[in-house]
Design a protein around this motif. Structure first.
Motif, mmCIF file in Angstrom:
data_model
loop_
_atom_site.group_PDB
_atom_site.id
_atom_site.type_symbol
_atom_site.label_atom_id
_atom_site.label_comp_id
_atom_site.label_asym_id
_atom_site.label_seq_id
_atom_site.Cartn_x
_atom_site.Cartn_y
_atom_site.Cartn_z
ATOM 1 N N TYR A 22 3.454 62.439 32.985
ATOM 2 C CA TYR A 22 4.041 63.395 32.047
ATOM 3 C C TYR A 22 5.252 62.776 31.359
ATOM 4 O O TYR A 22 5.384 62.831 30.128
ATOM 5 C CB TYR A 22 4.430 64.680 32.788
ATOM 6 C CG TYR A 22 5.578 65.437 32.159
ATOM 7 C CD1 TYR A 22 5.436 66.063 30.929
ATOM 8 C CD2 TYR A 22 6.814 65.499 32.813
ATOM 9 C CE1 TYR A 22 6.498 66.738 30.346
ATOM 10 C CE2 TYR A 22 7.881 66.176 32.241
ATOM 11 C CZ TYR A 22 7.718 66.795 31.012
ATOM 12 O OH TYR A 22 8.773 67.458 30.437
ATOM 13 N N SER A 65 4.185 59.893 28.969
ATOM 14 C CA SER A 65 3.524 60.399 27.768
ATOM 15 C C SER A 65 4.491 61.153 26.871
ATOM 16 O O SER A 65 4.404 61.082 25.638
ATOM 17 C CB SER A 65 2.359 61.319 28.168
ATOM 18 O OG SER A 65 1.393 60.621 28.931
ATOM 19 N N ASP A 66 5.424 61.882 27.482
ATOM 20 C CA ASP A 66 6.383 62.651 26.704
ATOM 21 C C ASP A 66 7.352 61.739 25.951
ATOM 22 O O ASP A 66 7.688 61.991 24.790
ATOM 23 C CB ASP A 66 7.163 63.587 27.628
ATOM 24 C CG ASP A 66 8.101 64.524 26.884
ATOM 25 O OD1 ASP A 66 7.617 65.278 26.025
ATOM 26 O OD2 ASP A 66 9.308 64.491 27.163
ATOM 27 N N GLN A 67 7.783 60.662 26.598
ATOM 28 C CA GLN A 67 8.783 59.778 26.009
ATOM 29 C C GLN A 67 8.188 58.574 25.296
ATOM 30 O O GLN A 67 8.922 57.790 24.680
ATOM 31 C CB GLN A 67 9.754 59.310 27.100
ATOM 32 C CG GLN A 67 10.521 60.460 27.750
ATOM 33 C CD GLN A 67 11.520 59.990 28.793
ATOM 34 O OE1 GLN A 67 11.860 58.807 28.866
ATOM 35 N NE2 GLN A 67 11.986 60.912 29.614
ATOM 36 N N PRO A 73 2.652 64.532 23.047
ATOM 37 C CA PRO A 73 3.127 65.789 23.654
ATOM 38 C C PRO A 73 2.031 66.584 24.332
ATOM 39 O O PRO A 73 2.253 67.179 25.396
ATOM 40 C CB PRO A 73 3.713 66.551 22.461
ATOM 41 C CG PRO A 73 4.075 65.479 21.468
ATOM 42 C CD PRO A 73 3.019 64.432 21.623
ATOM 43 N N ALA A 108 1.237 64.979 27.549
ATOM 44 C CA ALA A 108 2.368 65.173 28.457
ATOM 45 C C ALA A 108 2.289 66.535 29.133
ATOM 46 O O ALA A 108 2.435 66.650 30.360
ATOM 47 C CB ALA A 108 3.677 65.030 27.686
ATOM 48 N N CYS A 157 1.806 67.497 33.083
ATOM 49 C CA CYS A 157 2.741 68.367 33.786
ATOM 50 C C CYS A 157 1.993 69.514 34.467
ATOM 51 O O CYS A 157 2.298 69.872 35.611
ATOM 52 C CB CYS A 157 3.784 68.907 32.806
ATOM 53 S SG CYS A 157 5.146 69.785 33.614
ATOM 54 N N GLY A 188 5.499 73.549 23.956
ATOM 55 C CA GLY A 188 4.281 72.889 24.405
ATOM 56 C C GLY A 188 3.172 73.832 24.824
ATOM 57 O O GLY A 188 2.012 73.435 24.908
#
Length: 307
Positions: free
Chosen positions: A189, A192-194, A202, A205, A209, A233
């Motif tokens: 997560y 992928s998010d960063q 997103p 991500a 999560c 999200g």
């Protein structure tokens, strides 16, 4: 005598009896695990308004669990050595924990390797980093729950004992996640998010999560509650937000307990309920999380909300 006190007494006495008669380390480990689970439930009694079990009884049970795990470890149980090392780590006796774990890690036990490598990393034992990587690599061949593989991913992410490599970290976490490792799912997560070692995504991500939360990662549960509370999200859903925050808090996530206190104090996503607010603030205190800064940040006077 309340049922919870009877249960704690029975588990203490069962362990004491086994210590005098049992030669099977598996029986000792099984009884110690059941007793440890009872202790965890006692730690959350305050969250649901139950009167606590006497501290002296809980201390006796805790000591008996420790003695039983030590006996099982001495009789050759690698899993018992891991459980005992975790107790040492919680007591901040990290070098004692490492001494318990190292011979088991050298025997290619995945969880022992992961725990030992965690101590090396978090305690900054630079002279043991190469050893830790060797333990982890050797344990990967028999790593059904992904413990060693996940920790190798953290070493690559943080540049511990090697160069920082987000791409390799992602590959290792994907391998661990495929084996059901919730912590690896949470790291995916973050990656992928960063956009670390991969393009930022997103949607992926949030999906990671969700998977991590369903698999039991506490931070993922708390984050998922936040996603539903804010609409970030995921579609805003106060019912789901409350459910995930409660699930996280009851599993021991202090920030989620504090957030629930704020929600009930301010009426965010729920009806205002001062009694429940104070109960959740008390739960955060019991977990060891200071809720007061969060309360102050939303305009609450912490003195008015002390449990």
């Amino acid at each position: 005598m309340p049922g919870r006190t009877l249960d704690a007494t029975a588990k203490r006495d069962e362990l004491r009896a086994l210590l005098t008669t049992a030669t099977d380390p598996a029986a000792l480990l099984d009884a110690a695990r059941k007793a440890a689970l009872a202790l965890e439930f006692r730690a959350t009694d305050a969250m649901i308004g139950l009167d606590p079990v006497a501290d002296d009884l809980l201390a006796e049970l805790r000591q008996t669990i420790d003695t039983a795990l030590a006996a099982a470890a001495e009789q050759g149980s690698h899993d018992a050595a891991c459980e005992l090392a975790v107790l040492r780590m919680r007591a901040r006796e990290h070098l004692a924990a490492l001494a318990l774990l190292e011979p088991v890690a050298r025997a290619h036990h995945p969880r022992a390797a992961a725990l030992a490598a965690q101590i090396v990393w978090r305690q900054g034992l630079a002279h043991r980093q190469a050893d830790a990587i060797a333990w982890l690599e050797a344990a990967r061949a028999t790593d059904p729950e992904g413990h060693a593989t996940y920790m190798l991913g953290l070493y690559a992410f943080n540049g511990t004992g090697r160069a920082v490599d987000f791409t390799t970290a992602g590959r290792l976490h994907e391998e661990a996640a495929a084996r059901g490792n919730a912590d690896a799912m949470f790291e995916l997560y973050i990656l992928s998010d960063q956009g670390l070692g991969r393009p930022a995504d997103p949607g992926a991500a949030v999906a990671w999560c969700q998977r991590a939360a369903e698999a039991g990662n506490l931070r993922a549960m708390g984050n998922l509650g936040g996603f539903y509370a804010t609409g970030r999200g995921l579609p805003r859903d106060p019912v789901q937000a409350l459910a995930w925050y409660e699930r996280a808090a009851k599993a021991g996530h202090g920030k989620s307990a504090a957030t629930l206190g704020v929600m009930y104090a301010t009426g965010d996503c729920v009806d205002t309920d001062p009694e429940r607010a104070r109960s959740w603030f008390a739960a955060a205190d019991a977990i060891g999380h200071d809720w007061r800064d969060l309360a102050d940040a939303v305009g609450l006077d912490p003195d008015d909300w002390e449990p």
